[in-house]
Motif scaffolding. Structure first.
Motif, PDB file in Angstrom:
ATOM      1  N   ARG A 107     -22.636  77.500 -24.111  1.00  0.00           N
ATOM      2  CA  ARG A 107     -22.866  78.772 -24.791  1.00  0.00           C
ATOM      3  C   ARG A 107     -21.522  79.315 -25.255  1.00  0.00           C
ATOM      4  O   ARG A 107     -20.620  79.552 -24.451  1.00  0.00           O
ATOM      5  CB  ARG A 107     -23.556  79.763 -23.859  1.00  0.00           C
ATOM      6  CG  ARG A 107     -24.014  81.032 -24.586  1.00  0.00           C
ATOM      7  CD  ARG A 107     -24.775  81.964 -23.658  1.00  0.00           C
ATOM      8  NE  ARG A 107     -25.953  81.326 -23.085  1.00  0.00           N
ATOM      9  CZ  ARG A 107     -27.111  81.172 -23.710  1.00  0.00           C
ATOM     10  NH1 ARG A 107     -27.238  81.608 -24.962  1.00  0.00           N
ATOM     11  NH2 ARG A 107     -28.126  80.585 -23.116  1.00  0.00           N
TER      12      ARG A 107
ATOM     13  N   SER B 259     -26.507  74.947 -32.469  1.00  0.00           N
ATOM     14  CA  SER B 259     -27.116  76.110 -33.111  1.00  0.00           C
ATOM     15  C   SER B 259     -26.149  76.738 -34.103  1.00  0.00           C
ATOM     16  O   SER B 259     -24.941  76.458 -34.092  1.00  0.00           O
ATOM     17  CB  SER B 259     -27.520  77.149 -32.063  1.00  0.00           C
ATOM     18  OG  SER B 259     -26.367  77.804 -31.546  1.00  0.00           O
TER      19      SER B 259
ATOM     20  N   ASP C 200     -32.435  73.437 -21.770  1.00  0.00           N
ATOM     21  CA  ASP C 200     -31.372  74.330 -21.333  1.00  0.00           C
ATOM     22  C   ASP C 200     -30.269  74.374 -22.376  1.00  0.00           C
ATOM     23  O   ASP C 200     -30.323  73.686 -23.401  1.00  0.00           O
ATOM     24  CB  ASP C 200     -30.816  73.914 -19.964  1.00  0.00           C
ATOM     25  CG  ASP C 200     -30.289  72.479 -19.946  1.00  0.00           C
ATOM     26  OD1 ASP C 200     -30.276  71.832 -21.015  1.00  0.00           O
ATOM     27  OD2 ASP C 200     -29.894  72.002 -18.872  1.00  0.00           O
ATOM     28  N   THR C 201     -29.257  75.196 -22.105  1.00  0.00           N
ATOM     29  CA  THR C 201     -28.088  75.319 -22.971  1.00  0.00           C
ATOM     30  C   THR C 201     -26.911  74.632 -22.292  1.00  0.00           C
ATOM     31  O   THR C 201     -26.498  75.034 -21.200  1.00  0.00           O
ATOM     32  CB  THR C 201     -27.752  76.802 -23.231  1.00  0.00           C
ATOM     33  OG1 THR C 201     -28.885  77.428 -23.864  1.00  0.00           O
ATOM     34  CG2 THR C 201     -26.536  76.936 -24.130  1.00  0.00           C
TER      35      THR C 201
ATOM     36  N   ASP D 181     -23.801  77.274 -30.120  1.00  0.00           N
ATOM     37  CA  ASP D 181     -24.269  76.833 -28.809  1.00  0.00           C
ATOM     38  C   ASP D 181     -24.789  75.402 -28.909  1.00  0.00           C
ATOM     39  O   ASP D 181     -25.349  75.002 -29.940  1.00  0.00           O
ATOM     40  CB  ASP D 181     -25.394  77.726 -28.291  1.00  0.00           C
ATOM     41  CG  ASP D 181     -24.963  79.180 -28.121  1.00  0.00           C
ATOM     42  OD1 ASP D 181     -23.747  79.415 -28.012  1.00  0.00           O
ATOM     43  OD2 ASP D 181     -25.838  80.052 -28.110  1.00  0.00           O
TER      44      ASP D 181
ATOM     45  N   LEU E 208     -27.550  72.956 -27.453  1.00  0.00           N
ATOM     46  CA  LEU E 208     -28.841  73.085 -26.785  1.00  0.00           C
ATOM     47  C   LEU E 208     -29.418  71.717 -26.465  1.00  0.00           C
ATOM     48  O   LEU E 208     -29.256  70.767 -27.243  1.00  0.00           O
ATOM     49  CB  LEU E 208     -29.823  73.862 -27.678  1.00  0.00           C
ATOM     50  CG  LEU E 208     -29.304  75.177 -28.271  1.00  0.00           C
ATOM     51  CD1 LEU E 208     -30.347  75.771 -29.211  1.00  0.00           C
ATOM     52  CD2 LEU E 208     -28.936  76.167 -27.178  1.00  0.00           C
ATOM     53  N   ARG E 209     -30.122  71.617 -25.354  1.00  0.00           N
ATOM     54  CA  ARG E 209     -30.784  70.372 -24.976  1.00  0.00           C
ATOM     55  C   ARG E 209     -32.292  70.542 -25.112  1.00  0.00           C
ATOM     56  O   ARG E 209     -32.867  71.525 -24.660  1.00  0.00           O
ATOM     57  CB  ARG E 209     -30.436  69.979 -23.544  1.00  0.00           C
ATOM     58  CG  ARG E 209     -31.187  68.725 -23.078  1.00  0.00           C
ATOM     59  CD  ARG E 209     -30.546  68.043 -21.891  1.00  0.00           C
ATOM     60  NE  ARG E 209     -30.285  68.933 -20.778  1.00  0.00           N
ATOM     61  CZ  ARG E 209     -29.683  68.554 -19.646  1.00  0.00           C
ATOM     62  NH1 ARG E 209     -29.273  67.297 -19.504  1.00  0.00           N
ATOM     63  NH2 ARG E 209     -29.461  69.417 -18.672  1.00  0.00           N
TER      64      ARG E 209
ATOM     65  N   THR F 177     -29.825  66.702 -28.184  1.00  0.00           N
ATOM     66  CA  THR F 177     -29.112  67.965 -28.279  1.00  0.00           C
ATOM     67  C   THR F 177     -28.950  68.371 -29.736  1.00  0.00           C
ATOM     68  O   THR F 177     -28.975  67.534 -30.641  1.00  0.00           O
ATOM     69  CB  THR F 177     -27.723  67.872 -27.622  1.00  0.00           C
ATOM     70  OG1 THR F 177     -26.951  66.868 -28.294  1.00  0.00           O
ATOM     71  CG2 THR F 177     -27.840  67.522 -26.145  1.00  0.00           C
TER      72      THR F 177
ATOM     73  N   MET G 237     -37.210  73.360 -25.488  1.00  0.00           N
ATOM     74  CA  MET G 237     -35.798  73.480 -25.163  1.00  0.00           C
ATOM     75  C   MET G 237     -35.653  73.515 -23.647  1.00  0.00           C
ATOM     76  O   MET G 237     -36.278  74.347 -22.975  1.00  0.00           O
ATOM     77  CB  MET G 237     -35.194  74.735 -25.774  1.00  0.00           C
ATOM     78  CG  MET G 237     -33.675  74.729 -25.722  1.00  0.00           C
ATOM     79  SD  MET G 237     -32.913  76.251 -26.312  1.00  0.00           S
ATOM     80  CE  MET G 237     -32.985  77.232 -24.810  1.00  0.00           C
TER      81      MET G 237
END
Length: 739
Positions: free
Chosen positions: A83, A62, A79-80, A66, A68-69, A59, A77
């Motif tokens: 968020r 950002s 998914d998130t 966020d 992120l994975r 992970t 990437m």
């Protein structure tokens, strides 16, 4: 560094009528301070990757906040995980529970000292989407999730709290349980370290969850007997205010440290027996950790890393989590001192399979394997080189992953070896001489290789552990390489060795301009730190402010003298009890060596340093007043009697036992020897090396009638903060005019 020579001007004649001279391409230019300070030569890297438990994903956070994975195998990437909602505070850090459901988000961080801060924490439930503050009672310190993700802990106002995340109250807040009730600033601290532990043992969280989430072990500091240091703070106010905090100076009283275990099953606190045969409470506990002690499900015990006041007697105590009773698992003594205890000193294997110790008992830092009865099983590494980092142990495959100086003390390589000491293999490329550092993911399927040397900006590569093959390059700094090739005429960094009059070989480097003229006689500024175990002469990428002097016709040199690290225990520990003695001799010897070179002007050699380096710069221009014409000393220690217990006594013993070791190399006693030009700089808000050091130096210089320049930075700490740029520009001008 790639060698780029001279200024290149291309001329081309135009054919036909009216032929003339074509505009010359822009000449390459030498780097200046603005290029360095502006990051024009700073290598990009890859930061903030958090490996996930499955070993296949990681992970990142950002810029928007966020989480992120990503997938290791192809860099996609996935998914998130979180968020950031519109209007939600900026997220500066995060933690994910072991099951991936609960996330702990850090916002509103307010720094305190070097490692510590206060913040507002939020809990995000990925299953329900609920986002709630961890606590509404004020900012918290060092919040963490329990291993099972159902609870969290934090410290506020010197007391430890636990929060139940499973059932929020009707108003949406979490139910808090206050574990301790005696926290008072300046007297009792629970769950976070006092100043000297934070600074010297490099941690800000002083509690550990038990693996089963059924207990928390925590530090309790009684600093009521520690003397207080008072700093004036100005901040534009009409009247200054005092900031007071407990700071134990060499030979003075430390906090009395205790280790306690809170058990959830009985809502009770157990005190750990730290004596275990010792007869003093004047001790240090640099680390605690939970350790599995057997394969039969007998649970975990608390491992307490214990040191005596002189830090030459080290023990690992195993504590029963129910009674607090302890037994000695491991013990080591050294006639001078035990090297700093950190997270790599002892690594416990799962299911009671033993532990691995990092020790320099044979004169070099190496790895040893023990069983849980404290019996040595085997050496893991051996040789006239040092293990410099233990990255991890794959207990299933019986492999150990580490960094070492096997090829050269100037560089680092990455290796793997069996727990039995056999089957060693190199993981970093043999043809990439320089410095490799590594990050290994869970399951030891992938590792990230960070490589650079003096000519090569950082290259970050994702590699497979099994065969060392590259999966993909994460960062190659191609843009920086192009800029170096097209815009800059960079200094050349040349490594060298020389032998002192005492017969000691020292490593150094010299920065020369690309258009170096061997028939000239250049002035030289020597930059150094020289502190115990440190290293400045290393084959890796990086440009500091001193490199800007090369454009001004000043060479820059650096020499690592005795006492610095990675050349064995004897080289490092020979300065014990006489801090600054041999180190200063070596810098003076280095200056004489440089002055003997045909292209160096021996009458124009200066020395610079910050902190320990500032202590050295002062001693250099005072004790070496026939060699050094100039010195810049920033935030210097001027007497080790003014500095903290843990650091100073580790290398110099107690002042009550070793007065000469404290005074014979204290610059305040040699102020009358000043002949050259001196710039002394300090921040009034320096909680580490107090401005008292420079004030005492000023007093001695004034008494001796010696002229010098002083730069005082109100409310600035040891790193000078926003005033750092001003200071370095002043230092450049001072050196230019003085040499």
């Amino acid at each position: 560094m790639r060698r780029i020579y001279g200024y290149i001007i291309g001329l081309a004649l135009l054919g036909g009528m009216g032929a003339g001279v074509q505009a010359a391409p822009e000449a390459k230019r030498q780097i200046g301070y603005d290029d360095i300070a502006g990051g024009k030569l700073a290598a990009r890297s890859v930061y903030g990757l958090r490996a996930m438990e499955d070993g296949e994903h990681y992970t990142t956070l950002s810029r928007n906040g966020d989480v992120l994975r990503w997938r290791y195998a192809d860099g996609a990437m996935v998914d998130t995980l979180f968020r950031r909602p519109e209007g939600f505070p900026q997220v500066s850090d995060y933690a994910i529970g072991r099951d991936g459901r609960q996330m702990l988000l850090t916002t509103g961080r307010e720094p305190i000292y070097r490692h510590s801060s206060r913040a507002d924490y939020y809990v995000y439930d990925r299953t329900t989407g609920d986002l709630r503050p961890l606590s509404v009672g004020g900012k918290q310190q060092e919040a963490t999730l329990s291993p099972d993700g159902t609870q969290a802990a934090f410290v506020r106002d010197n007391d430890l709290f636990v929060v139940d995340l499973s059932s929020p109250a009707a108003d949406g807040t979490f139910v808090e349980r206050q574990i301790t009730h005696d926290g008072v600033r300046g007297f009792i601290i629970n769950g976070i370290p006092d100043w000297v532990y934070e600074e010297e043992y490099s941690f800000a969280r002083a509690y550990e969850w038990a693996p089963g989430s059924d207990a928390i072990a925590f530090y309790r500091f009684d600093e009521s007997g520690v003397r207080e240091y008072s700093m004036n703070t100005f901040r534009g106010g009409l009247y200054p205010e005092n900031y007071n905090f407990k700071y134990p100076k060499a030979g003075e009283m430390n906090s009395v440290v205790g280790i306690r275990i809170y058990r959830f099953d009985g809502d009770s606190i157990v005190d750990v027996d730290l004596a275990s045969g010792a007869d003093s409470t004047d001790i240090y506990v640099p680390r605690i950790e939970w350790a599995a002690t057997g394969r039969d499900g007998d649970g975990a015990r608390l491992a307490v890393h214990w040191l005596n006041r002189l830090q030459n007697h080290y023990r690992i105590l195993l504590a029963d989590a129910t009674t607090g009773a302890t037994s000695v698992l491991y013990e080591e003594r050294d006639p001078r001192y035990i090297e700093r205890i950190d997270n790599e000193t002892a690594t416990f294997l799962p299911e009671g399979r033993g532990f691995v110790v990092k020790s320099e008992r044979d004169g070099w830092m190496h790895l040893y394997r023990y069983d849980m009865a404290g019996r040595l099983q085997n050496r893991i590494t051996e040789g006239a080189w040092e293990v410099t980092a233990l990255y991890g142990i794959d207990a299933k495959r019986g492999r150990v992953y580490y960094q070492s100086t096997e090829d050269s003390p100037l560089g680092r390589g990455i290796y793997s070896v069996g727990l039995n000491g056999r089957g060693k293999c190199r993981l970093s490329a043999a043809d990439e001489a320089g410095t490799h550092t590594a990050v290994f993911g869970p399951g030891y399927r992938y590792w990230i290789d960070y490589f650079s040397n003096s000519e090569t900006p950082t290259v970050v590569t994702l590699r497979r552990v099994a065969d060392g093959g590259a999966v993909r390059v994460l960062e190659d700094n191609a843009a920086l390489r192009r800029r170096m090739a097209s815009e800059y005429s960079l200094p050349r960094k040349e490594f060298f060795t020389f032998t002192t009059p005492e017969g000691t070989t020292l490593n150094g480097y010299l920065l020369k301009p690309a258009d170096f003229d061997s028939t000239r006689r250049y002035p030289v500024l020597m930059t150094q730190y020289s502190g115990p175990g440190s290293q400045q002469v290393a084959d890796k990428w990086g440009w500091s402010w001193e490199a800007a002097l090369v454009r001004e016709g000043i060479l820059v040199a650096c020499v690592d003298g005795r006492g610095t690290g990675f050349r064995g225990a004897e080289f490092r520990k020979c300065t014990y009890g006489n801090l600054g003695g041999l180190e200063v001799q070596d810098q003076i010897a280095a200056a004489r060596y440089l002055g003997s070179l045909p292209y160096v002007n021996p009458a124009r050699i200066g020395i610079y340093g910050w902190s320990f380096g500032g202590f050295m710069a002062l001693n250099g221009i005072l004790k070496g007043n026939d060699v050094f014409a100039l010195a810049v000393a920033v935030a210097p220690v001027t007497s080790w009697r003014y500095y903290d217990t843990i650091y100073t006594e580790l290398y110099n013993g107690l002042p009550q036992d070793n007065a000469a070791g404290y005074d014979d190399n204290s610059p305040i006693f040699f102020a009358d020897r000043l002949k050259g030009k001196l710039l002394l700089a300090h921040g009034t808000g320096d909680d580490n090396v107090h401005i008292q050091n420079s004030y005492e130096m000023i007093e001695r210089l004034v008494r001796a009638g010696k002229p010098f320049e002083m730069a005082i930075y109100p409310d600035k700490n040891h790193g000078m903060g926003s005033s750092r740029d001003h200071l370095l520009r002043r230092a450049i001008e001072f050196v230019k005019c003085g040499l």
